[in-house]
Write a protein that holds these residues in place. Sequence first.
Motif, PDB file in Angstrom:
ATOM      1  N   GLY A 224       4.672 -18.760  -0.311  1.00 54.00           N
ATOM      2  CA  GLY A 224       5.950 -19.425  -0.525  1.00 54.00           C
ATOM      3  C   GLY A 224       6.607 -18.978  -1.812  1.00 54.00           C
TER       4      GLY A 224
ATOM      5  N   ASN B 186       3.709 -29.433  -3.936  1.00 59.11           N
ATOM      6  CA  ASN B 186       3.876 -29.354  -2.488  1.00 59.11           C
ATOM      7  C   ASN B 186       2.514 -29.408  -1.826  1.00 59.11           C
ATOM      8  OD1 ASN B 186       2.717 -26.747  -2.572  1.00 59.11           O
ATOM      9  ND2 ASN B 186       4.728 -25.817  -2.923  1.00 59.11           N
ATOM     10  N   ASP B 187       2.468 -29.162  -0.546  1.00 60.10           N
ATOM     11  CA  ASP B 187       1.188 -29.270   0.171  1.00 60.10           C
ATOM     12  C   ASP B 187       0.756 -27.907   0.674  1.00 60.10           C
ATOM     13  OD1 ASP B 187       3.086 -28.881   2.099  1.00 60.10           O
ATOM     14  OD2 ASP B 187       2.175 -30.262   3.550  1.00 60.10           O
ATOM     15  N   ARG B 188       0.868 -26.910  -0.202  1.00 60.97           N
ATOM     16  CA  ARG B 188       0.507 -25.564   0.240  1.00 60.97           C
ATOM     17  C   ARG B 188      -0.960 -25.461   0.633  1.00 60.97           C
ATOM     18  NH1 ARG B 188       2.323 -21.325  -4.108  1.00 60.97           N
ATOM     19  NH2 ARG B 188       1.067 -22.748  -5.313  1.00 60.97           N
TER      20      ARG B 188
ATOM     21  N   SER C 257      -2.502 -27.193   2.833  1.00 64.31           N
ATOM     22  CA  SER C 257      -2.742 -27.438   4.245  1.00 64.31           C
ATOM     23  C   SER C 257      -2.640 -26.147   5.032  1.00 64.31           C
ATOM     24  CB  SER C 257      -1.737 -28.454   4.798  1.00 64.31           C
ATOM     25  OG  SER C 257      -0.464 -27.876   4.919  1.00 64.31           O
TER      26      SER C 257
ATOM     27  N   ARG D 152      -1.433 -25.509   7.939  1.00 60.76           N
ATOM     28  CA  ARG D 152      -0.136 -25.281   8.574  1.00 60.76           C
ATOM     29  C   ARG D 152       0.862 -24.720   7.567  1.00 60.76           C
ATOM     30  NH1 ARG D 152       4.374 -28.565   9.195  1.00 60.76           N
ATOM     31  NH2 ARG D 152       5.729 -27.988  10.939  1.00 60.76           N
ATOM     32  N   SER D 153       0.956 -25.351   6.398  1.00 57.61           N
ATOM     33  CA  SER D 153       1.938 -24.909   5.419  1.00 57.61           C
ATOM     34  C   SER D 153       1.543 -23.569   4.812  1.00 57.61           C
ATOM     35  CB  SER D 153       2.125 -25.953   4.323  1.00 57.61           C
ATOM     36  OG  SER D 153       0.970 -26.066   3.526  1.00 57.61           O
TER      37      SER D 153
ATOM     38  N   GLN E 253       2.830 -21.000   7.184  1.00 59.31           N
ATOM     39  CA  GLN E 253       4.284 -20.938   7.055  1.00 59.31           C
ATOM     40  C   GLN E 253       4.692 -20.253   5.756  1.00 59.31           C
ATOM     41  OE1 GLN E 253       5.500 -25.042   7.571  1.00 59.31           O
ATOM     42  NE2 GLN E 253       6.045 -24.674   9.710  1.00 59.31           N
ATOM     43  N   GLY E 254       3.940 -20.548   4.684  1.00 53.63           N
ATOM     44  CA  GLY E 254       4.233 -19.927   3.400  1.00 53.63           C
ATOM     45  C   GLY E 254       4.050 -18.427   3.442  1.00 53.63           C
TER      46      GLY E 254
ATOM     47  N   GLU F 144       6.897 -17.032   5.394  1.00 52.87           N
ATOM     48  CA  GLU F 144       8.153 -17.107   4.639  1.00 52.87           C
ATOM     49  C   GLU F 144       8.249 -15.920   3.677  1.00 52.87           C
ATOM     50  OE1 GLU F 144      11.762 -17.903   3.174  1.00 52.87           O
ATOM     51  OE2 GLU F 144      10.845 -18.750   4.979  1.00 52.87           O
TER      52      GLU F 144
END
Length: 339
Positions: free
Chosen positions: A169, A217-219, A221, A223-224, A227-228, A231
């Motif tokens: 991210g 943030n919840d980096r 996890s 899922r994130s 996504q990070g 991204e």
Amino acid sequence: MGLIFLGHMSQAVRIGTLGLTPYQVFTMEELDEATNGFEDSNLVSDGPQGQFYKGWLQDGSTVMIRSLKLKQKLSPQSLTQYMDVISKLRHVNLVSILGHCIPSIQDNTSTNDTLFLVYESVSNGTLKSHLTEWRKREMLKWPQRVSAVIGVARGIQFLHTVTIPGIVGNDLGIENIMLDETLTAKISNYNLPMLSKNKNKNNKVGSESPFSTLEENDRGSIRSLEQGEKEDVHQLGLILLEIMTGKPPGSKHELEALKVELQDCLSDGPSKLREIIDPTIRGTFALDSLQTLVAVALNCVAKDHRERPSIDDVLWNLQYSVQVQDGWTSSDSLSFHGS
């Protein structure tokens, strides 16, 4: 609150860490001297990412010194272990951290909540400036642009693997990609590692910053984290589009229009592609090399993050593009030459 772990880097990723200046722990006296007592005239920026001061070390080298506020609940032992992780954030394609200073540890006090990070200074401008300023534009033909993007990709790959979970991210805007005197790309505004924390009500392991100035943030996890990573790949795709067209992709609507146009170019042949590509690089690229990167960029900026490639896949295709380009350069037959 637990610690982030160091990751297992591949040999290819580790190569980028070789030959760098040894990491060091600075004293407050050294930083005071470097910044002339943190004089206001040396303050470069002051915002959510901390305060940045320009400084000069005793050996004459220029550095950037970042001041960050620590959270009080971080124990000295955790902080020391965290700094061991920070000391590994060194790669040829990052604006690397050269060292740090923790005044409270040096003074044996618990009252000081400030941490200083010392970064290398890269003064040759950004990748963005090399695409927009006419004097610099002439330096960046197609091979140099691809080389710069490969550098960014290697920097991302390092960030994703240097710790577990990876550093994702990141703010990879083209204006945050620095170029040194050899036109080596260096990511300047990457995130710092997070600390893991206890599971939340959804039974996910979260993560948080040890600094009060940076957003949590919840980096942590799964899922994130995915996504990070994707991204970061998306932002790399935007950089690819800009080095090809010479212009920023623009709004979401403009980006979607450009994607359709480029997709048509892959089907319709080189003449249409020539109209979109930055005129500065015409005649300096192999058609197959360019088309490979057009396809890579389109995959990177896919709307659904699950359809975007991994950074390893992107890097493989970028390196393939270079091989095609090298073959074209050494060949007498030019596959495509714009004018």
